[in-house]
Design an enzyme around this catalytic site. Structure first.
Site: not given
Ligand code: ARG
Length: 460
Positions: A155, A276, A282, A289
């Site tokens: 979980h 970024s 970043k 992804e």
């Protein structure tokens, strides 16, 4: 003029010409189409259906076309609709009369069926090799982190102590199933549709075993209608790729979590991260992804073909021309994802200190504490409740179980003794989980060895 123009009184409308054509994408089948045609022509010659001279001219012509295609000298045309008619027209232009005999006892329906089957069959070893490489990368990383304690989760809540090696080897185990699923699909699809004709076989005395063998199939398909209508192999292949991508996507999701500041269990190599355009700080896990995102594409490819096939009466229908793009897309996607994913895992830095820190909070030794009492004679269910109370107490004061002094533990249960602190030590908790398949070092060593053997056994 169309190869099939005989019964038509009009030219095809230009819109229909483009709409109907598949050459834009099925030119990828040129090698398989030529291999199928050479096998077919040779068999026609061996069975006395066409002359040996014609066979020789056809084979030479087709090999010449193959060389020209590979040299980039051939321009395909939508007027010839698909790869099959493009190559047949090129052949006839090149060798004349003999070229017109190639299509004896054959239809484009069994021709495309055999081409596509060969194509899918040929891609499987490439994908298997890529999966095996990723498994080797996982084994190499796992070997380094067999004693690195991290919290195992259920979980997404800290649950029980495991090692980073154990976590990585879970993915290696999934990948073994992906390999055997693909090989299983390859085995089942290895029957040859060539010789099914348009749908009803042929009146010529062809030898379907000869062509099947020449093309590396185990046998000809047993029913000519099934031979031209079956795309199960493509669906099985897409299903196997979908499951594979689902595995990569779950892994990608974890990589994304792990390199967030909230976890910081790993750092991706700069070469496998992106920045970024506005936020100077970043460093983003774009590779992971994109793998997660592209999983949706591959599922879509599977759904496209399943849906295209669901309402098609026997035998061939033009709907089936829609089988190729999803399969090509899935192949391209998977063959792009696997190597970049492997390189990303290979080059990541593992922050064992942060894993260990995270493992220290969240009471992941609570089960071990209950097991301690159970081994001292308390029934497990009572031990579970007792430790539950201790956890509640610790939560209020903000300490861990092993920070409770012995006298406090003993007011809860006289079974607690000084050795409880060994039992609560996370390194011990992990090391003692030596049940088959568990995270103890002996077991992760066994798992790594098993996967290494699997890789060796499946390496070409
Ligand atoms: N381009 C077609 C396909 O990909 C080849 C088979 C066409 N057969 C036919 N009878 N129209 O399915």
């Amino acid at each position: 003029m169309k190869l099939w123009s005989g019964r038509f009184g009009k030219e095809t409308d230009a819109l229909v010409n483009d709409f109907n054509a598949s050459i834009q994408f099925d030119q990828r089948l040129y090698k398989e189409d030529i291999a199928g045609s050479i096998a077919h022509a040779t068999m026609l010659g061996d069975c006395g259906i066409i002359s040996k001279e014609d066979v020789a001219a056809i084979v030479e012509g087709l090999n010449g076309i193959l060389a020209d295609i590979e040299a980039g000298k051939v321009e395909f045309t939508a007027d010839n609709e698909d790869i099959h008619m493009n190559i047949e027209s090129l052949l006839t232009a090149r060798i004349g009369q003999a070229g017109k005999r190639l299509h004896t006892a054959r239809s484009r329906n069994d021709q495309v069926a055999v081409d596509f089957r060969l194509y899918v069959r040929n891609e499987i070893p490439t994908i298997v090799d890529q999966i095996l490489h990723l498994q080797s990368v996982l084994c190499a990383q796992a070997e380094k982190y067999q004693t690195a304690v991290m919290p195992g989760y259920t979980h997404l809540q800290r649950a029980q102590p495991i090692s980073f090696a154990q976590h990585l080897m879970a993915y290696a185990a999934m990948l073994s199933r992906d390999v055997t699923r693909l090989l299983d699909c390859q085995k089942r699809m290895n029957e040859c549709p060539l010789g099914s004709g348009a749908l009803a076989g042929t009146t010529y005395p062809i030898d379907r075993w000869e062509t099947a063998k020449a093309l590396g199939f185990d046998a000809p398909m047993g029913n000519s209608l099934d031979g031209v209508s079956d795309r199960d192999y493509a669906l099985e292949f897409l299903s196997a790729l979908s499951v594979l991508m689902m595995h990569l996507s779950r892994f990608a999701e974890e990589v994304i979590l792990w390199c967030s500041w909230e976890f910081k269990f790993i750092d991706l190599d700069d070469a496998y991260s992106t920045g970024s355009s506005i936020m100077p700080q970043k460093k983003n896990p774009d590779v992971a992804e994109l793998v997660r995102g592209k999983t949706g594409r591959v599922y879509g490819d599977l759904m496209s073909l399943l849906t295209a096939m669901k309402g098609i009466p026997l035998a061939y229908n033009k709907d089936m021309q829609e089988d190729k793009e999803p399969v090509f897309d899935a192949i391209d996607t998977v063959e792009m994802c696997l190597p970049v994913f492997a390189a990303m895992i290979d080059t990541m830095t593992v922050r064992t200190d942060n894993m260990r820190k995270a493992a220290g909070h969240g009471f992941i030794n609570a089960t071990d504490c209950a097991d301690y009492l159970t081994k001292k004679g308390m029934p497990f269910r009572d031990a579970y409740t007792t430790v539950g109370h201790l956890v509640a107490q610790c939560t209020q004061t903000g300490i861990t179980l092993e920070e409770l002094p012995l006298n406090e533990l003993q007011t809860i249960s006289p079974l607690f003794e000084a050795d409880v602190y060994d039992a609560l030590n996370l390194e011990n908790c992990m090391a003692l989980r030596g049940s088959y398949g568990g995270p103890a070092v002996a077991e992760t060593t066994r798992q790594i060895k098993a996967v290494r053997n699997f890789v060796a056994a499946h390496t070409r």
